[in-house]
Motif scaffolding. Structure first.
Motif, short mmCIF file in Angstrom:
data_model
loop_
_atom_site.label_atom_id
_atom_site.label_comp_id
_atom_site.label_asym_id
_atom_site.label_seq_id
_atom_site.Cartn_x
_atom_site.Cartn_y
_atom_site.Cartn_z
N LEU A 67 0.81 -1.09 0.18
CA LEU A 67 -0.07 -0.06 -0.05
C LEU A 67 1.05 1.26 -0.01
N PHE B 222 -5.21 3.05 -0.75
CA PHE B 222 -5.68 1.87 -1.20
C PHE B 222 -6.55 2.37 -2.34
N TYR C 241 -5.20 -4.23 1.96
CA TYR C 241 -6.15 -3.48 2.82
C TYR C 241 -7.27 -3.93 3.58
#
Length: 376
Positions: free
Chosen positions: A10, A25, A54
């Motif tokens: 991420l 995200f 996520y």
């Protein structure tokens, strides 16, 4: 092939907030979403990797487990040193917030359950609320079976421990990092199995009966007062403790008195001559005795007289409220010729001093109408 670090996927630090995780995200997912890149297997694989990262980091519990154990936290037997078991910890959390409601009532390890609480509505008179009383009530409720003494098993036989849960009433199943606790499907959470149930209660351990109970109602109770009788509710299951019985009191409207807290109010009709000439009248009290009230000359409708200490009892106190007598002057009806003659003579002899309120009122009316005529 080893998995990439979720934070690295991420592009955030390990101290990133939930908002930062969500923003990262969304930004990365927009660039590799399968709808924007149809048929692109590399983009699809990257999107799945982003979504997996996520889903873990946006969940507080999963993120904590990942920070501690890494990817092993979500593999069977993961965690390096074995599967940490959070079931007892989670159970304590749920119990402290929700009590036993999630399990349908307090239940011990051997399947015993506390009986349900019961409510009984009891109506009493104002006199009973004033003096107190001992009332007898009949309550239909569940009691421990007389034949099996609440065990649910046929006399002479015994229940046996459930082989599935070992008598705990619950079973645990490992799901990756977590250990989930569920009600035992074999014994339905009882922890025991009855092979030969009692024929009187069909194995329930309790039967429905109507009981007669004595209730002590103290003096001074008010409408809506709740009285608790501990252990007089429904019998518990399989030897569990009984629930409580809650009695809610309501007070019937009285034909003579109206109550306001500790005070009583009573409207008393007063004859025209008594109101004009004055005198004494007798009024009732809640004790059944008569009290004398002195009426001054010229008493008007609505005049109140206070009788100290003649009102209601106060709950758990020696104090007593007051009784307020409100007189209502009654206009004579169905007059005889002689009575009519006397009243007409009285009217001729009357003056403004005889009816000061009427004289004052009509004087103000005259001034009002005169003012309107003058302005026109």
């Amino acid at each position: 092939m080893s998995k990439r670090d979720y934070y690295e996927i991420l592009g955030v630090s390990k101290t990133a907030s939930d908002a930062e995780l969500k923003s990262a995200f969304r930004k990365l997912a927009m660039g590799c979403h399968p709808d924007r890149h149809p048929g692109d297997t590399a983009a699809e694989a990257k999107f799945k990797e982003l979504n997996e990262a996520y889903q873990v980091l946006s969940d507080g519990q999963k993120r904590g487990a990942y920070d501690r154990y890494g990817h092993q936290a979500f593999e069977n037997g993961g965690g390096g040193g074995g599967n940490p078991d959070f079931s007892d910890f989670m159970s304590d959390i749920f119990d402290s917030f929700f009590g036993d409601a999630r399990r349908g009532g307090p239940r011990s390890a051997n399947g015993r359950e506390r009986g349900a609480d019961l409510r009984y509505n009891l109506e009493i008179g104002l006199e009973d609320a004033f003096a107190g009383k001992n009332a007898s009530i009949r309550v239909p409720t569940s009691i421990a079976c007389e034949v099996c003494s609440g065990t649910g098993a046929k006399p002479g036989s015994k229940s046996r421990q459930c082989p599935t849960c070992g008598g705990h009433g619950k079973v645990r199943a490992n799901q990756g990092f977590f250990s989930v606790e569920r009600t035992c499907p074999t014994c339905s959470g009882r922890g025991e199995i009855i092979d030969d149930p009692c024929k009187n209660c069909q194995g329930a351990g309790r039967v429905t009966r109507e009981r007669t109970l004595s209730v002590n109602i103290p003096a001074g109770v008010e409408d809506g007062t709740r009285i608790r009788l501990a252990g007089e509710g429904e019998a518990g299951l399989r030897g569990g403790p009984a629930g409580d019985l809650y009695i809610f009191l309501s007070i019937r409207p009285h034909a003579i008195f109206q109550r306001d807290g500790a005070d009583l109010f009573c409207r008393v009709p007063l004859g025209l001559t008594s109101a004009a000439l004055g005198g004494e009248i007798e009024v009732p009290t809640l004790t059944g005795e008569q009290a004398r009230v002195k009426i001054p000359e010229g008493t008007q409708t609505g005049k109140q007289f206070r009788l100290k200490g003649k009102g209601m009892s106060v709950l758990r106190s020696r104090e007593v409220g007051d009784l307020y007598i409100q007189v209502v002057v009654e206009t004579p009806q169905k007059l005889t010729p002689r009575q009519r003659e006397l009243l007409q003579e009285f009217e001729r002899e009357s003056s403004g001093a005889t009816h000061p309120e009427a004289a004052g009122f009509f004087g103000r009316v005259k001034d009002f109408l005169g003012g309107i005529g003058g302005s026109a």
